[in-house]
Design a protein around this motif. Structure first.
Motif, mmCIF file in Angstrom:
data_model
loop_
_atom_site.group_PDB
_atom_site.id
_atom_site.type_symbol
_atom_site.label_atom_id
_atom_site.label_comp_id
_atom_site.label_asym_id
_atom_site.label_seq_id
_atom_site.Cartn_x
_atom_site.Cartn_y
_atom_site.Cartn_z
ATOM 1 N N ARG A 136 0.836 -1.189 0.000
ATOM 2 C CA ARG A 136 0.000 0.000 0.000
ATOM 3 C C ARG A 136 0.877 1.248 0.000
ATOM 4 N NH1 ARG A 136 0.023 -1.650 5.374
ATOM 5 N NH2 ARG A 136 0.569 0.004 6.865
ATOM 6 N N PRO A 137 0.358 2.370 -0.437
ATOM 7 C CA PRO A 137 1.152 3.608 -0.491
ATOM 8 C C PRO A 137 1.716 3.982 0.883
ATOM 9 C CG PRO A 137 -0.898 3.876 -1.698
ATOM 10 C CD PRO A 137 -0.999 2.568 -0.988
ATOM 11 N N GLY A 138 2.997 4.330 0.905
ATOM 12 C CA GLY A 138 3.638 4.806 2.125
ATOM 13 C C GLY A 138 4.066 3.726 3.086
ATOM 14 N N HIS A 139 3.865 2.448 2.722
ATOM 15 C CA HIS A 139 4.170 1.387 3.685
ATOM 16 C C HIS A 139 5.656 1.054 3.740
ATOM 17 C CE1 HIS A 139 3.915 -2.232 6.076
ATOM 18 N NE2 HIS A 139 4.532 -2.914 5.123
ATOM 19 N N GLN A 140 6.315 0.893 2.584
ATOM 20 C CA GLN A 140 7.667 0.324 2.601
ATOM 21 C C GLN A 140 8.596 1.011 1.605
ATOM 22 O OE1 GLN A 140 9.122 -3.420 0.518
ATOM 23 N NE2 GLN A 140 8.594 -4.300 2.517
ATOM 24 N N PHE A 164 17.613 3.870 -2.859
ATOM 25 C CA PHE A 164 16.350 3.731 -2.139
ATOM 26 C C PHE A 164 15.220 3.656 -3.166
ATOM 27 C CE2 PHE A 164 19.305 5.880 0.558
ATOM 28 C CZ PHE A 164 18.981 5.589 1.867
ATOM 29 N N ILE A 165 14.196 2.846 -2.887
ATOM 30 C CA ILE A 165 13.035 2.799 -3.769
ATOM 31 C C ILE A 165 11.776 2.607 -2.933
ATOM 32 C CG2 ILE A 165 13.309 0.316 -4.192
ATOM 33 C CD1 ILE A 165 12.170 0.815 -7.008
ATOM 34 N N LEU A 166 10.773 3.437 -3.176
ATOM 35 C CA LEU A 166 9.481 3.264 -2.536
ATOM 36 C C LEU A 166 8.768 2.095 -3.214
ATOM 37 C CD1 LEU A 166 8.370 6.994 -2.171
ATOM 38 C CD2 LEU A 166 9.023 5.442 -0.324
ATOM 39 N N SER A 167 8.396 1.086 -2.429
ATOM 40 C CA SER A 167 7.893 -0.155 -3.006
ATOM 41 C C SER A 167 6.593 0.022 -3.775
ATOM 42 C CB SER A 167 7.694 -1.200 -1.902
ATOM 43 O OG SER A 167 8.930 -1.550 -1.324
ATOM 44 N N HIS A 168 5.769 0.970 -3.381
ATOM 45 C CA HIS A 168 4.488 1.146 -4.072
ATOM 46 C C HIS A 168 4.658 1.863 -5.406
ATOM 47 C CE1 HIS A 168 0.220 1.863 -4.731
ATOM 48 N NE2 HIS A 168 0.514 3.142 -4.947
ATOM 49 N N SER A 169 5.294 3.019 -5.394
ATOM 50 C CA SER A 169 5.380 3.843 -6.609
ATOM 51 C C SER A 169 6.598 3.556 -7.466
ATOM 52 C CB SER A 169 5.389 5.323 -6.226
ATOM 53 O OG SER A 169 6.533 5.630 -5.439
ATOM 54 N N HIS A 184 0.685 9.808 1.792
ATOM 55 C CA HIS A 184 0.628 8.667 2.704
ATOM 56 C C HIS A 184 1.940 8.469 3.478
ATOM 57 C CE1 HIS A 184 -3.210 7.176 1.051
ATOM 58 N NE2 HIS A 184 -2.752 7.638 -0.103
ATOM 59 N N LEU A 185 2.982 9.194 3.121
ATOM 60 C CA LEU A 185 4.262 9.068 3.814
ATOM 61 C C LEU A 185 4.205 9.795 5.154
ATOM 62 C CD1 LEU A 185 6.683 9.712 0.805
ATOM 63 C CD2 LEU A 185 6.187 7.513 1.875
ATOM 64 N N ARG A 186 4.983 9.312 6.119
ATOM 65 C CA ARG A 186 5.017 9.912 7.442
ATOM 66 C C ARG A 186 5.894 11.170 7.444
ATOM 67 N NH1 ARG A 186 7.986 6.206 10.210
ATOM 68 N NH2 ARG A 186 7.514 7.158 12.214
ATOM 69 N N LYS A 187 5.610 12.042 8.384
ATOM 70 C CA LYS A 187 6.367 13.286 8.504
ATOM 71 C C LYS A 187 7.806 12.988 8.941
ATOM 72 C CE LYS A 187 6.349 17.767 10.845
ATOM 73 N NZ LYS A 187 5.648 18.619 11.858
ATOM 74 N N ILE A 188 8.767 13.695 8.362
ATOM 75 C CA ILE A 188 10.176 13.525 8.726
ATOM 76 C C ILE A 188 10.410 14.201 10.075
ATOM 77 C CG2 ILE A 188 12.563 13.955 8.028
ATOM 78 C CD1 ILE A 188 11.513 14.237 5.149
ATOM 79 N N PRO A 189 11.013 13.486 11.052
ATOM 80 C CA PRO A 189 11.248 14.093 12.372
ATOM 81 C C PRO A 189 12.337 15.160 12.312
ATOM 82 C CG PRO A 189 12.271 11.939 12.269
ATOM 83 C CD PRO A 189 11.478 12.089 10.988
#
Length: 519
Positions: free
Chosen positions: A128-132, A157-162, A302-307
């Motif tokens: 799903r978007p933003g998961h991995q 690095f590669i976003l698994s969904h997109s 769907h991605l989490r905020k960068i701390p």
């Protein structure tokens, strides 16, 4: 296959009764091509070939450039030529299919054979978007502008969904601090963080796994805690777990880096970002049939905020690792450094932890262990920096074996006494004795402390005796699991004496002495 030769093959198959569908399948050409060719007479086809040769083509103004690239790099793909035309010639209104066809024609006309490099893709589940996101490393030797060879290292690095990618390079192996900086850069490039990160079991990230529990290096553990993402480690070259990023690394190396001249690291990384924008994240993905950049625009929310920014400057270099080679050396910054003979093990991980401190290189087998070798770092490159003591194979090997054996026992004083007794009794066969002790430790680790107590109590100072006791304890423990025991059992009832041949006892009674190797 040349067009005229193809035409006559089609005509020959047609005379033999093959249908157009069968001819298409047999020769590997499209049905429309077969229909078109068979519809022409020999005279008409020759005229058709002549018009192809004389008709101007869209890429003709770039023929000499393309021909030069193919002659210099015969393994160039049509896709890479297409990217170079966009980058170097600023040609934008041409499709990959047009470039591939033109490149194929040039190869045939000028006799430049095509080097096939088929990429293999693993079927892995969608996320799903933003998961991995998946992360992997690569390395490649490239030529510099002055004709020298240079080894570069990349992290991808590669976003698994997109399938949206990020990559950056170093001119030396990555360290923990470099990896964390790359994570920060990738997250900002993505516009957020996924929930889970997938990695190889790399020594700069993970020390080991303990019955499924992850033990991260202290630096990366702090970073993971700071960012609060899930870490998943998988085996190397495991397409079921991280096939996406393995193919992405190949894509970066083969489409961007291969046959490109290196000037400096900053320019190289800037070119990588431009390549990602125009090609790596722009071209339609072969599996999803979509452009990664367009799918990423939908995934980004769907991605989490960068701390907040992580204090990278406080990191140490204790996680720098090097491989221990068969000749008992490690490579570091252009030189080779010796470690004690016997450090390399054919059945071991052969990983050394190195630390550069005040012009001195410290080499350890574990991050917090005492150094097994210390060398001054010379200014020159290409040297073998060695310690004469490391060449004393027998002494060094037994010392290393003793250190490894001692780690396995709870009572360090008792195992120290036992090893000293073995040194006195078997000075000529010490390494063989220690190796057999170590084999017994590997095979029967839960029972070695008890076996050591029994060996001391019975005064059995021999690697074979120790092995027999540990084996007996393990065997009896297994038997007790399969049956219920009742009544009082002697403390030594389960021990079995080692079986000896009649010749052995005859030699002892005859005064020839004990076999000093312990056999």
């Amino acid at each position: 296959m040349k067009k005229m030769e193809l035409y006559y093959k089609m005509k020959d198959l047609e005379r033999k009764g093959f249908s157009q569908r069968q001819i298409s399948k047999k020769l590997g050409v499209g049905r429309n091509t077969v229909s078109s060719y068979l519809g022409m007479s020999s005279k008409q086809f020759i005229e058709y070939i002549h018009t192809l040769e004389t008709r101007p083509k869209k890429l003709d103004p770039y023929r000499e450039h393309i021909l030069g690239w193919l002659r210099e790099h015969p393994d160039l793909t049509g896709a890479q030529v297409h990217d170079w035309l966009i980058e170097r010639m600023e040609l934008k209104d041409v499709t990959q299919a047009t470039v591939r066809s033109y490149v194929k024609d040039i190869r045939e006309r000028y006799g430049i054979p095509k080097v096939k490099n088929q990429r293999v893709y693993a079927a892995v589940p969608e996320f799903r978007p933003g998961h991995q996101a998946q992360v992997d490393f690569g390395q490649l030797k490239v030529l510099t502008v002055d004709g020298k060879e240079r080894k570069l290292y990349c992290i991808v690095f590669i976003l698994s969904h997109s399938r949206f990618k990020y990559a950056e390079w170093l001119d030396r192996p990555f360290r923990t601090g470099d990896m964390i900086r790359a994570h920060e850069n990738a997250f900002h490039y993505f516009g957020g963080m996924p929930e889970e990160m997938v990695y190889d079991q790399d020594a700069i990230l993970a020390v080991s796994e303990n019955a499924g529990d992850l033990i991260l290096t202290s630096e990366f553990a702090r970073y993971r805690e700071h960012c609060s993402f899930i870490v998943h480690l998988c085996r190397r070259s495991d397409p079921e777990s991280k096939g996406r990023v393995e193919q992405a690394v190949k894509y970066v190396k083969n489409n961007f880096a291969k046959n490109r001249l290196f000037e400096d690291l900053a320019a190289w990384n800037e070119s990588t970002l431009r390549w990602l924008a125009r090609t790596g994240n722009h071209n339609v993905h072969h599996n999803t049939k979509k452009r990664p950049a367009e799918v990423h625009a939908l995934e980004k929310p769907h991605l989490r905020k960068i701390p907040s920014e992580f204090p990278i400057g406080n990191l140490t270099d204790t996680s720098i690792t090097r491989t221990i080679h068969k000749d008992n050396v490690i490579r570091f910054s252009g030189n080779r450094y010796s470690v004690p003979a016997g450090t390399y093990r054919s059945d071991g991980k052969n990983v050394a932890y190195v630390e550069e401190k005040a012009g001195t290189l410290l080499i350890r087998l574990k991050p917090e262990a005492p150094p097994i070798a210390t060398h001054r770092i010379p200014e020159e490159k290409g040297l073998v920096v060695s310690d004469e003591n490391h060449r004393k194979r027998d002494v060094s090997k037994s010392t290393l074996l003793a250190a490894r054996i001692t780690e396995a026992f709870a009572d360090k004083e008792l195992i120290g006494w036992y090893l000293d007794e073995l040194r006195k009794k078997y000075p000529r066969y010490l390494s063989a004795q220690f190796e057999r002790i170590e084999d017994a430790v590997r095979a029967h680790l839960p029972y070695v402390d008890e076996a050591l107590e029994k060996a001391r109590l019975l005064n059995l100072v021999s690697a074979n005796d120790f092995r027999d006791i540990a084996s007996s304890l393990a065997r009896d423990s297994e038997e007790k699991k399969n049956r219920k025991t009742t009544g009082w059992v002697s403390a030594y009832e389960h021990l079995r004496a080692a079986e000896r041949t009649e010749d052995y006892y005859a030699s002892v009674l005859g005064g020839n002495g004990h076999d000093q190797s312990g056999n």
